[in-house]
Design a protein around this motif. Sequence first.
Motif, PDB file in Angstrom:
ATOM      1  N   LEU A  61      25.131  13.692 -21.962  1.00  0.00           N
ATOM      2  CA  LEU A  61      24.700  12.609 -21.085  1.00  0.00           C
ATOM      3  C   LEU A  61      25.739  11.488 -21.083  1.00  0.00           C
ATOM      4  CD1 LEU A  61      22.330  11.608 -19.303  1.00  0.00           C
ATOM      5  CD2 LEU A  61      21.403  10.514 -21.352  1.00  0.00           C
ATOM      6  N   CYS A  62      26.274  11.168 -22.259  1.00  0.00           N
ATOM      7  CA  CYS A  62      27.286  10.107 -22.364  1.00  0.00           C
ATOM      8  C   CYS A  62      28.593  10.506 -21.675  1.00  0.00           C
ATOM      9  CB  CYS A  62      27.551   9.778 -23.830  1.00  0.00           C
ATOM     10  SG  CYS A  62      26.147   9.033 -24.700  1.00  0.00           S
ATOM     11  N   LEU A  63      28.935  11.794 -21.749  1.00  0.00           N
ATOM     12  CA  LEU A  63      30.184  12.274 -21.157  1.00  0.00           C
ATOM     13  C   LEU A  63      30.020  12.695 -19.700  1.00  0.00           C
ATOM     14  CD1 LEU A  63      31.590  14.490 -24.082  1.00  0.00           C
ATOM     15  CD2 LEU A  63      32.253  12.159 -23.467  1.00  0.00           C
ATOM     16  N   HIS A  64      28.786  12.606 -19.190  1.00  0.00           N
ATOM     17  CA  HIS A  64      28.479  13.030 -17.824  1.00  0.00           C
ATOM     18  C   HIS A  64      28.812  14.510 -17.604  1.00  0.00           C
ATOM     19  CE1 HIS A  64      27.869   8.804 -16.934  1.00  0.00           C
ATOM     20  NE2 HIS A  64      29.074   8.528 -17.408  1.00  0.00           N
ATOM     21  N   VAL A  65      28.524  15.315 -18.618  1.00  0.00           N
ATOM     22  CA  VAL A  65      28.724  16.764 -18.529  1.00  0.00           C
ATOM     23  C   VAL A  65      27.408  17.404 -18.126  1.00  0.00           C
ATOM     24  CG1 VAL A  65      29.251  18.867 -19.815  1.00  0.00           C
ATOM     25  CG2 VAL A  65      30.554  16.775 -20.249  1.00  0.00           C
ATOM     26  N   ILE A 107      38.211  22.514 -23.178  1.00  0.00           N
ATOM     27  CA  ILE A 107      38.384  22.647 -24.618  1.00  0.00           C
ATOM     28  C   ILE A 107      38.015  21.368 -25.360  1.00  0.00           C
ATOM     29  CG2 ILE A 107      40.833  22.045 -24.452  1.00  0.00           C
ATOM     30  CD1 ILE A 107      39.173  24.448 -27.000  1.00  0.00           C
ATOM     31  N   GLU A 108      38.371  20.189 -24.797  1.00  0.00           N
ATOM     32  CA  GLU A 108      38.060  18.941 -25.499  1.00  0.00           C
ATOM     33  C   GLU A 108      36.554  18.675 -25.518  1.00  0.00           C
ATOM     34  OE1 GLU A 108      39.210  17.852 -21.239  1.00  0.00           O
ATOM     35  OE2 GLU A 108      39.899  19.206 -22.829  1.00  0.00           O
ATOM     36  N   HIS A 109      35.874  19.053 -24.457  1.00  0.00           N
ATOM     37  CA  HIS A 109      34.422  18.895 -24.422  1.00  0.00           C
ATOM     38  C   HIS A 109      33.734  19.887 -25.356  1.00  0.00           C
ATOM     39  CE1 HIS A 109      34.356  16.719 -20.251  1.00  0.00           C
ATOM     40  NE2 HIS A 109      34.618  15.900 -21.256  1.00  0.00           N
ATOM     41  N   ARG A 110      34.272  21.093 -25.444  1.00  0.00           N
ATOM     42  CA  ARG A 110      33.657  22.091 -26.331  1.00  0.00           C
ATOM     43  C   ARG A 110      33.717  21.633 -27.776  1.00  0.00           C
ATOM     44  NH1 ARG A 110      29.765  25.210 -26.424  1.00  0.00           N
ATOM     45  NH2 ARG A 110      30.393  26.144 -24.423  1.00  0.00           N
ATOM     46  N   TRP A 111      34.859  21.120 -28.220  1.00  0.00           N
ATOM     47  CA  TRP A 111      34.948  20.674 -29.611  1.00  0.00           C
ATOM     48  C   TRP A 111      34.103  19.435 -29.856  1.00  0.00           C
ATOM     49  CZ3 TRP A 111      36.116  23.859 -33.127  1.00  0.00           C
ATOM     50  CH2 TRP A 111      37.017  24.897 -32.882  1.00  0.00           C
ATOM     51  N   LEU A 157      16.920  21.749 -33.868  1.00  0.00           N
ATOM     52  CA  LEU A 157      16.414  20.703 -32.982  1.00  0.00           C
ATOM     53  C   LEU A 157      17.319  19.471 -33.009  1.00  0.00           C
ATOM     54  CD1 LEU A 157      12.570  20.963 -33.658  1.00  0.00           C
ATOM     55  CD2 LEU A 157      13.866  21.848 -31.702  1.00  0.00           C
ATOM     56  N   GLY A 158      17.811  19.109 -34.204  1.00  0.00           N
ATOM     57  CA  GLY A 158      18.714  17.964 -34.298  1.00  0.00           C
ATOM     58  C   GLY A 158      20.027  18.220 -33.581  1.00  0.00           C
ATOM     59  N   GLY A 159      20.561  19.425 -33.736  1.00  0.00           N
ATOM     60  CA  GLY A 159      21.798  19.770 -33.050  1.00  0.00           C
ATOM     61  C   GLY A 159      21.629  19.792 -31.546  1.00  0.00           C
ATOM     62  N   TRP A 160      20.528  20.356 -31.079  1.00  0.00           N
ATOM     63  CA  TRP A 160      20.235  20.413 -29.636  1.00  0.00           C
ATOM     64  C   TRP A 160      20.137  19.006 -29.057  1.00  0.00           C
ATOM     65  CZ3 TRP A 160      14.799  21.141 -27.271  1.00  0.00           C
ATOM     66  CH2 TRP A 160      14.890  21.339 -25.893  1.00  0.00           C
ATOM     67  N   LEU A 161      19.387  18.127 -29.729  1.00  0.00           N
ATOM     68  CA  LEU A 161      19.229  16.757 -29.250  1.00  0.00           C
ATOM     69  C   LEU A 161      20.564  16.023 -29.224  1.00  0.00           C
ATOM     70  CD1 LEU A 161      17.460  14.365 -28.420  1.00  0.00           C
ATOM     71  CD2 LEU A 161      17.078  13.897 -30.857  1.00  0.00           C
ATOM     72  N   ALA A 162      21.367  16.179 -30.291  1.00  0.00           N
ATOM     73  CA  ALA A 162      22.653  15.485 -30.357  1.00  0.00           C
ATOM     74  C   ALA A 162      23.584  15.934 -29.235  1.00  0.00           C
ATOM     75  CB  ALA A 162      23.308  15.728 -31.717  1.00  0.00           C
ATOM     76  N   VAL A 163      23.591  17.226 -28.942  1.00  0.00           N
ATOM     77  CA  VAL A 163      24.447  17.743 -27.868  1.00  0.00           C
ATOM     78  C   VAL A 163      24.003  17.205 -26.512  1.00  0.00           C
ATOM     79  CG1 VAL A 163      25.072  19.834 -26.599  1.00  0.00           C
ATOM     80  CG2 VAL A 163      25.189  19.809 -29.087  1.00  0.00           C
ATOM     81  N   GLU A 164      22.698  17.173 -26.275  1.00  0.00           N
ATOM     82  CA  GLU A 164      22.209  16.667 -24.989  1.00  0.00           C
ATOM     83  C   GLU A 164      22.559  15.188 -24.815  1.00  0.00           C
ATOM     84  OE1 GLU A 164      20.994  18.499 -22.486  1.00  0.00           O
ATOM     85  OE2 GLU A 164      21.499  20.168 -23.815  1.00  0.00           O
ATOM     86  N   VAL A 165      22.457  14.406 -25.885  1.00  0.00           N
ATOM     87  CA  VAL A 165      22.825  12.985 -25.807  1.00  0.00           C
ATOM     88  C   VAL A 165      24.314  12.846 -25.523  1.00  0.00           C
ATOM     89  CG1 VAL A 165      23.030  10.851 -27.133  1.00  0.00           C
ATOM     90  CG2 VAL A 165      20.930  12.199 -27.271  1.00  0.00           C
ATOM     91  N   LEU A 166      25.140  13.635 -26.220  1.00  0.00           N
ATOM     92  CA  LEU A 166      26.586  13.575 -25.997  1.00  0.00           C
ATOM     93  C   LEU A 166      26.940  13.935 -24.556  1.00  0.00           C
ATOM     94  CD1 LEU A 166      29.542  13.391 -27.118  1.00  0.00           C
ATOM     95  CD2 LEU A 166      29.370  15.862 -27.477  1.00  0.00           C
TER      96      LEU A 166
END
Length: 243
Positions: free
Chosen positions: A98-102, A37-41, A87-96
């Motif tokens: 990567l940072c969270l190791h998800v 749940i914390e990762h989803r939000w 595209l901006g949302g997709w990129l931001a999620v992928e970066v996040l």
Amino acid sequence: MTIFHPELHPVLEASGYVGGYLVFRHERARSGDVLAIEHRWAVIAAAAVGALIGSRVLGLLEQAPAMGLHWSDWVRPGGKTIVGGLLGGWLAVEVLKLCLHVRARSGDLFAVPLCVGIAIGRLGCFFAGLADDTYGVATKLPWGVDFGDGVKRHPTQLYEFLFLAVLAVVLWKWQKRPHAEGQVFRFFLAAYLGWRLAIDFLKPQPLIAGMNAIQWACVAGLIALLLSGWTMNKLPASEVQHV
């Protein structure tokens, strides 16, 4: 008596956000979630911020050939685009992630809600008439619409509404079947980018080497999808999850 009322645009746009969120909640309750749940939000927040930035940047680039680009443009209303938001949302999620190791592919739950939300918003674009600049070029086809200037044009907003309605049904049925994680969202994104690449040839937009800025962004997004798909195919079979 005109059917075009620009004041309906923000109302239907807001309804699109609400409708998309309600569908997201329903799909999440029905099929569960691959993320905690914390990762989803966190993913939702990253997608919202990335979408806001991407929508604005591409919207201003779209208008730049005709209006130029000035620092004051960043604070004036208007100048947003769905393709930039996706595209901006997709990129931001992928970066996040990567940072969270998800490593889980988290986008499938967004596919149908995005179809619903964008479709409702496109009705707002239609009822805004000439003020929205999303109408098509002149046409002699019997379903051409006069948006208020005496010229019958392609109602490209309604074309997109119908396309998204069909796409939502296809994705909704696909989600109920076993599928590789992330496949549904990737298909949605590829389908929408391909649609916009094609349909924007019917819009009177400033061109750069034969296409507008949104179309070039669609090409870049499709290439990125192909490259990331190729990378996924290189992963060991044990790392590709199915739901």
